[in-house]
Enzyme design. Sequence first.
Site, short mmCIF file in Angstrom:
data_model
loop_
_atom_site.label_atom_id
_atom_site.label_comp_id
_atom_site.label_asym_id
_atom_site.label_seq_id
_atom_site.Cartn_x
_atom_site.Cartn_y
_atom_site.Cartn_z
N HIS A 159 -11.57 -5.87 8.15
CA HIS A 159 -12.10 -5.53 6.87
C HIS A 159 -13.51 -4.94 7.00
O HIS A 159 -14.37 -5.26 6.48
CB HIS A 159 -12.34 -7.01 6.03
CG HIS A 159 -11.29 -7.65 5.65
ND1 HIS A 159 -10.45 -8.64 6.62
CD2 HIS A 159 -10.40 -7.58 4.26
CE1 HIS A 159 -9.28 -8.90 5.91
NE2 HIS A 159 -9.36 -8.66 4.62
N GLU B 103 0.65 -1.14 -0.01
CA GLU B 103 0.00 0.18 -0.05
C GLU B 103 1.02 1.35 0.21
O GLU B 103 0.69 2.33 -0.55
CB GLU B 103 -1.01 -0.06 1.08
CG GLU B 103 -2.11 -1.08 0.96
CD GLU B 103 -1.64 -2.54 1.57
OE1 GLU B 103 -2.40 -3.36 0.89
OE2 GLU B 103 -0.51 -2.73 1.89
#
Length: 408
Positions: free
Chosen positions: A211, A141
């Site tokens: 998540h 990321e």
Amino acid sequence: MSTTLLKSTRLASSHSSISRTFLRQGAPVKLLHTSLKTHYASSSSPPPAEGFLPGVANSQLIKHTHHDALHNPELASVANGETKKMNTFQAINDAMRIALATDNTACVFGEDVGFGGVFRCTMGLSEMFGRDRVFNTPLSEQGIAGFGIGMAAMGSTAIAEIQFADYIFPAFDQIVNEAAKYRYRSGGEFNVGGLCIRTPCGAVGHGGHYHSQSPEAYFAHTPGIKVVVPRSPIQAKGLLLASIRDRNPTIFMEPKILYRAAVEMVPVGDYELPLGKAEILTQGKDLTIVGWGAQLYVLENAIQLAKTKMPGLSVELIDLRSILPWDVETVCNSVNKTGRLLIAHEAPKTQGFAAEIASTVMERCFLRLEAPIQRLCSFDTPFPLVFEKFHVPDMIRCAEGIERAMKF
């Protein structure tokens, strides 16, 4: 009571009755988990696409017809155009297709986007525009954000995807210390305004602590970037195109529970919706309610439930849309009219963005307030997998907040 509200009430009541019975009896959490699993497994219908947020497809906030979709002054540029049925992930895909078609410097990149992405938002784009413009990246990321910053600094349009908002934190330094400050530290000589970072956010009911998060408040503390959260297919397309084309780096957070939750008649043409501008969804005179993203559908049902106890209740519901910059004027004008404010979001309560809204309203509307400002948020714990449905501010908790505000 509407069918949607009735189903939502029964679902929430079912959750509450099972959990309260077991917890009252002192049963272990594992036994409660087993009971809940057995309860849902016995249902005759499969789990809905919208997870634990039922009824979105029947919401009054969804534009089901061509006329309703285009009956919006913000869509004047496509008022005479065609519309097409799309859900949210299809509308996001269409926005990126238009961005790539109208800007030869635009590229889409991220983990797995080359073959459609885990939520299918980039499906078909690499075949249409080539693998040099729509491509996969390594699982980094920080690298995705850094690559996007470099690309935007050279004048290109970088549309980056962070696969889940929970994993945006390794890129935090690149976003907050590099992208946000690039124009400022060069005295306006350079900028990375062509950078837009898309990321799915929020809970679906089974994502757990890695998540399910909604990290918008982390970035709202950072001058130099914009933060946007859409609520529906029409909004997603217009706001994403505006975010991609805005000359400031933008984080576009997509509530993943809404990807397939509902279909709208979305304008086929190229259009943008304004960043930094809230939308008043329903006019009212007794109470102002502010939300964004998926929480708006919870609030819609909560308002209906509250009206069963308080007939004649008049609520002004506002979709903030942009977290940074946020529309202070629209919210404060509404509170000055109603005298009451409730804010709801999925992120934890402490230092959540509701606190910023509440503080600003207290400064600007203090003498007009008739009741304490209500904040309905998730609890200050990591997202608990088995208890996700109880962790987020649901219809019943929001309805109770409405009642507290009105009866103070």
